[in-house]
Design an enzyme around this catalytic site. Structure first.
Site, PDB file in Angstrom:
ATOM      1  N   ASP A  25      23.208  22.558  56.439  1.00 56.21           N
ATOM      2  CA  ASP A  25      23.624  22.953  57.789  1.00 56.21           C
ATOM      3  C   ASP A  25      24.318  21.799  58.512  1.00 56.21           C
ATOM      4  O   ASP A  25      24.030  20.631  58.244  1.00 56.21           O
ATOM      5  CB  ASP A  25      22.379  23.412  58.575  1.00 56.21           C
ATOM      6  CG  ASP A  25      22.742  24.222  59.806  1.00 56.21           C
ATOM      7  OD1 ASP A  25      23.905  24.649  59.925  1.00 56.21           O
ATOM      8  OD2 ASP A  25      21.854  24.420  60.652  1.00 56.21           O
ATOM      9  N   GLY A  26      25.207  22.146  59.435  1.00 63.09           N
ATOM     10  CA  GLY A  26      25.823  21.140  60.304  1.00 63.09           C
ATOM     11  C   GLY A  26      27.308  20.913  60.082  1.00 63.09           C
ATOM     12  O   GLY A  26      27.895  20.026  60.698  1.00 63.09           O
ATOM     13  N   TRP A  30      29.826  18.805  62.619  1.00 60.72           N
ATOM     14  CA  TRP A  30      30.512  17.630  62.033  1.00 60.72           C
ATOM     15  C   TRP A  30      32.002  17.689  62.386  1.00 60.72           C
ATOM     16  O   TRP A  30      32.596  16.690  62.778  1.00 60.72           O
ATOM     17  CB  TRP A  30      30.303  17.640  60.517  1.00 60.72           C
ATOM     18  CG  TRP A  30      30.858  16.443  59.805  1.00 60.72           C
ATOM     19  CD1 TRP A  30      30.192  15.282  59.521  1.00 60.72           C
ATOM     20  CD2 TRP A  30      32.182  16.297  59.272  1.00 60.72           C
ATOM     21  NE1 TRP A  30      31.026  14.418  58.848  1.00 60.72           N
ATOM     22  CE2 TRP A  30      32.248  15.013  58.681  1.00 60.72           C
ATOM     23  CE3 TRP A  30      33.309  17.114  59.227  1.00 60.72           C
ATOM     24  CZ2 TRP A  30      33.391  14.533  58.052  1.00 60.72           C
ATOM     25  CZ3 TRP A  30      34.463  16.641  58.616  1.00 60.72           C
ATOM     26  CH2 TRP A  30      34.496  15.368  58.029  1.00 60.72           C
ATOM     27  N   GLU A  72      23.326  36.829  57.627  1.00 65.48           N
ATOM     28  CA  GLU A  72      23.741  36.804  59.044  1.00 65.48           C
ATOM     29  C   GLU A  72      25.113  36.137  59.226  1.00 65.48           C
ATOM     30  O   GLU A  72      25.799  36.393  60.213  1.00 65.48           O
ATOM     31  CB  GLU A  72      22.707  36.051  59.889  1.00 65.48           C
ATOM     32  CG  GLU A  72      21.413  36.812  60.134  1.00 65.48           C
ATOM     33  CD  GLU A  72      20.496  36.888  58.915  1.00 65.48           C
ATOM     34  OE1 GLU A  72      20.637  36.041  57.995  1.00 65.48           O
ATOM     35  OE2 GLU A  72      19.651  37.798  58.875  1.00 65.48           O
ATOM     36  N   ASN A  73      25.489  35.281  58.287  1.00 63.57           N
ATOM     37  CA  ASN A  73      26.780  34.586  58.430  1.00 63.57           C
ATOM     38  C   ASN A  73      27.977  35.538  58.341  1.00 63.57           C
ATOM     39  O   ASN A  73      29.083  35.190  58.754  1.00 63.57           O
ATOM     40  CB  ASN A  73      26.928  33.463  57.384  1.00 63.57           C
ATOM     41  CG  ASN A  73      26.028  32.271  57.626  1.00 63.57           C
ATOM     42  OD1 ASN A  73      25.607  31.596  56.690  1.00 63.57           O
ATOM     43  ND2 ASN A  73      25.710  31.990  58.883  1.00 63.57           N
ATOM     44  N   TRP A  74      27.746  36.767  57.854  1.00 61.06           N
ATOM     45  CA  TRP A  74      28.853  37.744  57.829  1.00 61.06           C
ATOM     46  C   TRP A  74      29.325  38.044  59.245  1.00 61.06           C
ATOM     47  O   TRP A  74      30.452  38.487  59.444  1.00 61.06           O
ATOM     48  CB  TRP A  74      28.427  39.058  57.151  1.00 61.06           C
ATOM     49  CG  TRP A  74      28.238  38.956  55.673  1.00 61.06           C
ATOM     50  CD1 TRP A  74      27.064  39.104  54.989  1.00 61.06           C
ATOM     51  CD2 TRP A  74      29.232  38.693  54.675  1.00 61.06           C
ATOM     52  NE1 TRP A  74      27.265  38.938  53.643  1.00 61.06           N
ATOM     53  CE2 TRP A  74      28.591  38.688  53.422  1.00 61.06           C
ATOM     54  CE3 TRP A  74      30.615  38.447  54.712  1.00 61.06           C
ATOM     55  CZ2 TRP A  74      29.260  38.461  52.216  1.00 61.06           C
ATOM     56  CZ3 TRP A  74      31.291  38.211  53.508  1.00 61.06           C
ATOM     57  CH2 TRP A  74      30.609  38.227  52.288  1.00 61.06           C
ATOM     58  N   ARG A  76      30.012  35.947  61.565  1.00 59.47           N
ATOM     59  CA  ARG A  76      30.849  34.884  62.142  1.00 59.47           C
ATOM     60  C   ARG A  76      32.298  35.377  62.288  1.00 59.47           C
ATOM     61  O   ARG A  76      32.669  36.391  61.693  1.00 59.47           O
ATOM     62  CB  ARG A  76      30.793  33.651  61.244  1.00 59.47           C
ATOM     63  CG  ARG A  76      29.428  32.991  61.325  1.00 59.47           C
ATOM     64  CD  ARG A  76      29.449  31.602  60.761  1.00 59.47           C
ATOM     65  NE  ARG A  76      28.141  30.983  60.918  1.00 59.47           N
ATOM     66  CZ  ARG A  76      27.880  29.723  60.705  1.00 59.47           C
ATOM     67  NH1 ARG A  76      28.838  28.914  60.304  1.00 59.47           N
ATOM     68  NH2 ARG A  76      26.672  29.232  60.873  1.00 59.47           N
TER      69      ARG A  76
HETATM   70  C1  IPE Z   1      21.706  28.791  57.717  1.00 61.72           C
HETATM   71  O1  IPE Z   1      22.476  28.113  58.667  1.00 61.72           O
HETATM   72  C2  IPE Z   1      22.582  29.324  56.635  1.00 61.72           C
HETATM   73  C3  IPE Z   1      23.284  28.333  55.799  1.00 61.72           C
HETATM   74  C4  IPE Z   1      23.151  27.045  55.872  1.00 61.72           C
HETATM   75  C5  IPE Z   1      24.156  28.895  54.822  1.00 61.72           C
HETATM   76  P1  IPE Z   1      22.948  28.804  60.026  1.00 61.72           P
HETATM   77  O2  IPE Z   1      23.739  27.779  60.740  1.00 61.72           O
HETATM   78  O3  IPE Z   1      23.605  30.088  59.751  1.00 61.72           O
HETATM   79  O4  IPE Z   1      21.561  29.081  60.750  1.00 61.72           O
HETATM   80  P2  IPE Z   1      21.240  29.288  62.284  1.00 61.72           P
HETATM   81  O5  IPE Z   1      22.135  30.390  62.762  1.00 61.72           O
HETATM   82  O6  IPE Z   1      21.536  28.010  62.977  1.00 61.72           O
HETATM   83  O7  IPE Z   1      19.799  29.627  62.324  1.00 61.72           O
HETATM   84  C1  IPE Z   2      26.411  25.454  57.567  1.00 63.26           C
HETATM   85  O1  IPE Z   2      27.099  24.849  58.601  1.00 63.26           O
HETATM   86  C2  IPE Z   2      27.314  26.271  56.683  1.00 63.26           C
HETATM   87  C3  IPE Z   2      27.172  27.717  56.836  1.00 63.26           C
HETATM   88  C4  IPE Z   2      26.313  28.319  57.599  1.00 63.26           C
HETATM   89  C5  IPE Z   2      28.079  28.544  56.065  1.00 63.26           C
HETATM   90  P1  IPE Z   2      27.331  25.560  59.995  1.00 63.26           P
HETATM   91  O2  IPE Z   2      28.662  26.229  59.977  1.00 63.26           O
HETATM   92  O3  IPE Z   2      26.194  26.430  60.347  1.00 63.26           O
HETATM   93  O4  IPE Z   2      27.370  24.308  60.967  1.00 63.26           O
HETATM   94  P2  IPE Z   2      26.824  24.219  62.448  1.00 63.26           P
HETATM   95  O5  IPE Z   2      25.392  24.629  62.407  1.00 63.26           O
HETATM   96  O6  IPE Z   2      27.655  25.163  63.257  1.00 63.26           O
HETATM   97  O7  IPE Z   2      27.008  22.803  62.829  1.00 63.26           O
HETATM   98 MG    MG Z   3      24.472  26.088  61.339  1.00 68.14          MG
END
Ligand code: IPE
Ligand code: IPE
Ligand code: MG
Length: 252
Positions: A25-26, A30, A72-74, A76
């Protein structure tokens, strides 16, 4: 050989977790810090995977499970999802040699149904190819993965077996449950590591982490290096895993 490598990283005498699960994550933060597009963060994050895979293999981790994209990332923004899918396609192509040269099996968990067909086929083809070799490490990529979906899927499959008379309710136990999870052929994680300072699980491996050691670091995923991984392993090694028992029982 592994012993020399452990010495090199100051890990001699430390317990090496057999299965490490990572919430990478992050990436977005970054990129934001640099006033860049989020996708640049994902691209940089994708590059970090190589070092962590190699390092895990080197020190004898047997299972590495990476959270790449959650169910849940779908939701975005469309361009971010598309960008992540094309990064996945590049990643699959780019990593073939790494996996084959190092006897690493590639495995996917999650619902790949929404992954664009061509990318899904390429990913599954590489998974197939790496599974037919003899392997020393299993790299599992959680893609379109959500733990609640996984548990619901298992419950439905088990219910159907009961309905059809193949299974008695009394015989439903953890082993039966495990058989119906995406992770049926891998052990539970020993260590769960999350980068970026968030102290949450975000629908990752809820059933499987019942007794995992949890480790959270503020380091953003694109900055995560093997030295950071070494720190996590040292802390893991110093913890006492009791599995409900007493210290005296564990040490006797
Ligand atoms: C969890 O990170 C999923 C991945 C790292 C792929 P998210 O960034 O989606 O989680 P939340 O929304 O902060 O809980
Ligand atoms: C994790 O990084 C990667 C995925 C969830 C695909 P994020 O995109 O969630 O990064 P932050 O949390 O917004 O910094
Ligand atoms: Mg994240």
């Amino acid at each position: 050989m592994t012993k020399e490598r452990l010495e090199k990283y100051g890990l001699n005498g430390y317990k090496i977790p057999s299965h490490v699960a990572v919430i990478m994550d992050g990436n977005g933060r970054w990129a934001k810090k640099r006033f860049w597009n989020r996708l640049k963060g994902h691209a940089e994050g994708e590059k970090r995977v190589d070092e962590i895979v190699r390092f895990s293999r080197e020190i004898g981790v047997r299972y590495l499970t990476l959270y790449a994209f959650s169910s849940e990332n779908w939701s975005r923004p469309r361009d971010e999802v598309d960008g992540l899918m094309s990064l996945l396609a590049q990643s699959v192509k780019k990593r073939r040699d790494l996996l084959l040269d190092n006897n690493i099996r590639l495995n996917f968990i999650g619902d790949l149904g929404n992954v664009p067909e061509k990318i899904r086929e390429a990913a599954l083809a590489l998974s197939e190819e790496t599974s037919s070799q003899s392997y020393e490490m299993t790299l599992t990529v959680a893609l379109g993965y959500g733990s609640r979906d996984e548990i619901l899927k298992a419950v439905k499959e088990i219910a159907l077996q009961v309905k059809k008379g193949y299974l008695e309710v009394e015989d439903i136990d953890s082993q039966v449950m495990k058989k119906h999870l995406y992770t049926h052929d891998i052990p539970d994680p020993d260590l769960l590591l999350r980068t970026s300072g968030e102290i949450r699980i975000s629908n990752y491996l809820l059933w499987q982490i019942a007794y995992s050691e949890l480790y959270f670091t503020d380091v953003l995923w694109p900055d995560f290096k093997k030295e950071n991984f070494v720190d996590a392993i040292k802390e893991y090694s110093n913890r006492e895993r009791r599995f409900g028992k007493t210290t005296e029982q564990i040490r006797s």
